[in-house]
Design a protein around this motif. Structure first.
Motif, PDB file in Angstrom:
ATOM      1  N   ASP A   1       0.811  -1.223   0.000  1.00 54.89           N
ATOM      2  CA  ASP A   1       0.000   0.000   0.000  1.00 54.89           C
ATOM      3  C   ASP A   1       0.842   1.269   0.000  1.00 54.89           C
ATOM      4  N   PHE A   2       2.043   1.208   0.589  1.00 55.74           N
ATOM      5  CA  PHE A   2       2.840   2.427   0.740  1.00 55.74           C
ATOM      6  C   PHE A   2       4.165   2.376  -0.027  1.00 55.74           C
ATOM      7  N   GLU A   3       4.328   1.347  -0.855  1.00 54.85           N
ATOM      8  CA  GLU A   3       5.446   1.254  -1.796  1.00 54.85           C
ATOM      9  C   GLU A   3       6.800   1.503  -1.127  1.00 54.85           C
ATOM     10  N   THR A   4       6.965   0.904   0.041  1.00 50.32           N
ATOM     11  CA  THR A   4       8.217   1.037   0.795  1.00 50.32           C
ATOM     12  C   THR A   4       8.920  -0.311   0.822  1.00 50.32           C
ATOM     13  N   GLU A   5      10.199  -0.320   0.496  1.00 54.45           N
ATOM     14  CA  GLU A   5      10.956  -1.561   0.481  1.00 54.45           C
ATOM     15  C   GLU A   5      11.283  -1.971   1.919  1.00 54.45           C
ATOM     16  N   VAL A   6      10.742  -3.096   2.345  1.00 51.66           N
ATOM     17  CA  VAL A   6      10.955  -3.592   3.703  1.00 51.66           C
ATOM     18  C   VAL A   6      11.136  -5.103   3.668  1.00 51.66           C
ATOM     19  N   GLU A   7      11.776  -5.609   4.713  1.00 50.53           N
ATOM     20  CA  GLU A   7      11.936  -7.052   4.891  1.00 50.53           C
ATOM     21  C   GLU A   7      11.562  -7.392   6.333  1.00 50.53           C
ATOM     22  N   GLY A   8      10.880  -8.510   6.497  1.00 52.10           N
ATOM     23  CA  GLY A   8      10.589  -8.996   7.837  1.00 52.10           C
ATOM     24  C   GLY A   8      11.652  -9.967   8.299  1.00 52.10           C
ATOM     25  N   TRP A   9      12.193  -9.746   9.474  1.00 50.82           N
ATOM     26  CA  TRP A   9      13.215 -10.630  10.032  1.00 50.82           C
ATOM     27  C   TRP A   9      12.605 -11.426  11.185  1.00 50.82           C
ATOM     28  N   GLN A  10      12.757 -12.734  11.106  1.00 52.56           N
ATOM     29  CA  GLN A  10      12.324 -13.584  12.204  1.00 52.56           C
ATOM     30  C   GLN A  10      13.309 -13.466  13.375  1.00 52.56           C
ATOM     31  N   VAL A  11      12.925 -14.051  14.494  1.00 52.17           N
ATOM     32  CA  VAL A  11      13.715 -13.913  15.720  1.00 52.17           C
ATOM     33  C   VAL A  11      15.149 -14.403  15.516  1.00 52.17           C
ATOM     34  N   ASP A  12      15.298 -15.544  14.843  1.00 51.20           N
ATOM     35  CA  ASP A  12      16.640 -16.103  14.652  1.00 51.20           C
ATOM     36  C   ASP A  12      17.526 -15.144  13.861  1.00 51.20           C
ATOM     37  N   ARG A  13      16.962 -14.499  12.845  1.00 48.11           N
ATOM     38  CA  ARG A  13      17.757 -13.566  12.029  1.00 48.11           C
ATOM     39  C   ARG A  13      18.163 -12.347  12.857  1.00 48.11           C
ATOM     40  N   VAL A  14      17.221 -11.821  13.630  1.00 47.14           N
ATOM     41  CA  VAL A  14      17.538 -10.668  14.473  1.00 47.14           C
ATOM     42  C   VAL A  14      18.657 -11.007  15.443  1.00 47.14           C
ATOM     43  N   ARG A  15      18.554 -12.169  16.072  1.00 49.00           N
ATOM     44  CA  ARG A  15      19.534 -12.513  17.104  1.00 49.00           C
ATOM     45  C   ARG A  15      20.864 -12.981  16.521  1.00 49.00           C
ATOM     46  N   ALA A  16      20.865 -13.295  15.235  1.00 49.70           N
ATOM     47  CA  ALA A  16      22.140 -13.568  14.586  1.00 49.70           C
ATOM     48  C   ALA A  16      22.925 -12.277  14.378  1.00 49.70           C
ATOM     49  N   GLU A  17      22.202 -11.165  14.205  1.00 52.55           N
ATOM     50  CA  GLU A  17      22.841  -9.865  13.998  1.00 52.55           C
ATOM     51  C   GLU A  17      23.081  -9.128  15.311  1.00 52.55           C
ATOM     52  N   LEU A  18      22.170  -9.322  16.260  1.00 54.11           N
ATOM     53  CA  LEU A  18      22.269  -8.662  17.566  1.00 54.11           C
ATOM     54  C   LEU A  18      22.228  -9.760  18.623  1.00 54.11           C
ATOM     55  N   LYS A  19      23.341  -9.996  19.278  1.00 58.49           N
ATOM     56  CA  LYS A  19      23.438 -11.122  20.221  1.00 58.49           C
ATOM     57  C   LYS A  19      22.810 -10.731  21.563  1.00 58.49           C
ATOM     58  N   THR A  20      21.475 -10.764  21.586  1.00 57.99           N
ATOM     59  CA  THR A  20      20.740 -10.467  22.811  1.00 57.99           C
ATOM     60  C   THR A  20      19.375 -11.126  22.734  1.00 57.99           C
ATOM     61  N   ASP A  21      18.843 -11.539  23.896  1.00 56.05           N
ATOM     62  CA  ASP A  21      17.497 -12.109  23.904  1.00 56.05           C
ATOM     63  C   ASP A  21      16.437 -11.053  24.196  1.00 56.05           C
TER      64      ASP A  21
ATOM     65  N   ARG B   1      24.785  -2.391  29.050  1.00 57.64           N
ATOM     66  CA  ARG B   1      25.093  -3.660  29.726  1.00 57.64           C
ATOM     67  C   ARG B   1      23.829  -4.506  29.899  1.00 57.64           C
ATOM     68  N   THR B   2      22.673  -3.872  30.087  1.00 55.84           N
ATOM     69  CA  THR B   2      21.416  -4.605  30.221  1.00 55.84           C
ATOM     70  C   THR B   2      21.052  -5.317  28.926  1.00 55.84           C
ATOM     71  N   ILE B   3      21.203  -4.631  27.798  1.00 59.91           N
ATOM     72  CA  ILE B   3      20.835  -5.220  26.511  1.00 59.91           C
ATOM     73  C   ILE B   3      21.900  -6.201  26.037  1.00 59.91           C
ATOM     74  N   PHE B   4      23.176  -5.841  26.208  1.00 65.39           N
ATOM     75  CA  PHE B   4      24.285  -6.675  25.747  1.00 65.39           C
ATOM     76  C   PHE B   4      25.234  -6.956  26.909  1.00 65.39           C
ATOM     77  N   PRO B   5      24.860  -7.870  27.807  1.00 65.99           N
ATOM     78  CA  PRO B   5      25.702  -8.118  28.998  1.00 65.99           C
ATOM     79  C   PRO B   5      27.096  -8.617  28.650  1.00 65.99           C
ATOM     80  N   GLN B   6      27.248  -9.250  27.486  1.00 64.85           N
ATOM     81  CA  GLN B   6      28.562  -9.778  27.122  1.00 64.85           C
ATOM     82  C   GLN B   6      29.584  -8.676  26.861  1.00 64.85           C
TER      83      GLN B   6
END
Length: 483
Positions: free
Chosen positions: A145-165, A317-322
């Motif tokens: 409807d809004f002609e915007t290029e977007v991609e949906g990332w599942q949880v595994d993909r997000v956490r592969a890029e950002l190491k946090t739960d 530190r809360t988001i990325f304790p490592q």
């Protein structure tokens, strides 16, 4: 783009700060040398108008020079709320304008025009809770409807890029980008000067008379006359523009830059674009290869930014304790003006008096779109500014509004934290249940037995197996009624 605007600009070079010390007549006077005001000046000068910009302090001194530089389409108000308020078609037009604003920034933010702008691609919006069904609906709306290029990332993909739960699903905008925000605002000023606009710093406005064909502005040492005045300031517009500044809720947002974190940062955050959470609490990105730029705390009053260095370090530190304890090397803040209705204020207040304000939480693209739209409205008669007419000036509540805004903000942050904690608890509980079922299945396999049959819930008939024959009571044979 004309020849003047294509000239190479050294945004880091010191510019002489000029005060308005003589009377001046121009076509357009802009009050405020932030992102929106400088864009008005640049576009109007490119279109041939004479322009003067009046700034009470210096170029980009407040929020415009202290933002993280993320550029992506959209507004501070969720798209569903926009549709509910102004309808689907008008929302589509507003969204198209926001995309044009992002394109405008990209056209100016090049190494050829502004060296050191450090443009990088991609932005990721992550959720603090699981939003699988909502994600699908949102992706369909944005893409179809809004002609915007977007991609949906599942949880595994997000956490592969950002190491946090802490984060679950994500919406990735591949055409979004980020730049050095400080270089951009000063580069924009340099481009405006090259195009012919005159920028006067340390020149506060004492009074404005917007009546008549030629409007008048009084400064401490000179007077200025113009056919059009554009009010492009924030909460610091002052007494002459109190009616406008009182429509904005001031919010001070604090950001920090860490010391180099080396390999541990690369092992923790692989994504090189900007990251924001869906609740607007955190906004961060990797800069200079191994440093983290992070914005999070907010207040509704001015405070020393250094006080918030420990809070930002704790948040990281809360988001990325490592990452462990991180050293904060720089902290800054900028006061943004938020409107009550959540949209920017763009348009004509009265004939020849224009406003471009209320850009808190709106993004760089919106300031660019507003400046371009107003310049073209004045000089070309572009009427699209009327799309913002439903978002009128609304009083923000003064001191009481600040207290209420702070309380609401704290409540929203607390609710988001609680929702996120509950989502992570449920996720861990499901993981434990899957592990338990897997162990039980393995034990049954090794024992050579089938898993035990679960008893049916109360009220549900038991499954019927093979029936035993009913004994027949015959005379002389043993049976149920035998004697």
């Amino acid at each position: 783009m004309n020849e003047t605007s294509a000239s190479r600009i050294d945004a880091a070079a010191p510019m002489e700060r000029l005060r308005l010390s003589f009377d001046l007549d121009v076509d357009i006077a802009v009050v405020g040398a932030g992102l929106a005001g400088l864009t008005v000046a640049l576009e109007a000068a490119r279109l041939g108008a004479s322009v003067a910009v009046l700034e009470g302090r210096h170029v980009g001194w407040n929020a415009s020079g202290h933002q993280l530089g993320t550029v992506m389409p959209g507004y501070g108000l969720p798209i569903g709320d926009l549709i509910a308020r102004i309808g689907f078609e008008d929302t589509r037009e507003l969204w198209a304008l926001s995309r044009q604003g992002a394109d405008y920034v990209r056209a100016n933010a090049t190494e050829e025009l502004i060296p050191g702008i450090a443009l990088s691609e991609g932005a990721l919006e992550v959720s603090n809770v699981e939003i699988g069904d909502e994600l699908i609906a949102r992706l369909q709306m944005l893409g179809e409807d809004f002609e915007t290029e977007v991609e949906g990332w599942q949880v595994d993909r997000v956490r592969a890029e950002l190491k946090t739960d802490h984060y679950f699903h994500g919406v990735y905008y591949p055409k979004a980008f980020q730049i050095d925000g400080r270089k951009y605002v000063h580069g924009l000023a340099a481009l405006a000067r090259r195009a012919g606009a005159r920028i006067f710093e340390d020149t506060p406005v004492v009074s404005i008379d917007a009546s008549g064909i030629r409007k008048r502005i009084v400064t401490p040492s000179a007077r200025l006359r113009a056919s059009h005045i554009v009010l492009a300031g924030n909460i610091h517009l002052g007494a002459p523009l109190r009616r406008l500044s009182d429509t904005l809720l001031p919010v001070w947002r604090y950001a920090a830059l860490t010391a180099p974190l080396g390999e541990r940062l690369a092992e923790t955050i692989a994504f090189q674009g900007s990251v924001t959470d869906s609740d607007g609490i955190d906004h961060f990105r990797v800069v200079e290869g191994d440093r983290l730029m992070w914005a999070s705390p907010e207040t509704t009053w001015a405070a020393n930014p250094l006080r918030f260095a420990p809070a930002i370090a704790r948040r990281i530190r809360t988001i990325f304790p490592q990452l462990g304890g991180v050293e904060i090397t720089e902290v800054w803040s900028g006061a943004i003006g938020q409107t009550v209705h959540g949209m920017p204020q763009i348009g004509q207040l009265r004939k020849g008096l224009w406003v471009a304000s209320g850009f808190g939480r709106q993004g760089l693209n919106t300031t660019a779109m507003a400046g371009q739209l107003i310049a073209r409205s004045i000089l070309w008669g572009d009427e699209r500014w009327r799309l913002f007419s439903p978002f009128e000036l609304v009083w923000a509540g003064g001191a009481t509004g600040r207290v209420a805004g702070y309380a609401i903000g704290m409540w929203e942050r607390g609710s988001s934290a609680a929702a996120g904690a509950l989502a992570r608890y449920r996720e861990r509980a499901r993981a434990r249940e899957r592990i338990s079922e897997a162990r039980l299945a393995e034990a049954n396999r090794q024992a050579g037995t089938r898993p035990p049959q679960r008893r049916p819930p109360p009220g549900r008939p038991r499954p019927q197996g093979p029936q035993r024959p009913t004994p027949v009571n015959r005379e002389g044979e043993g049976g149920a009624g035998g004697g």
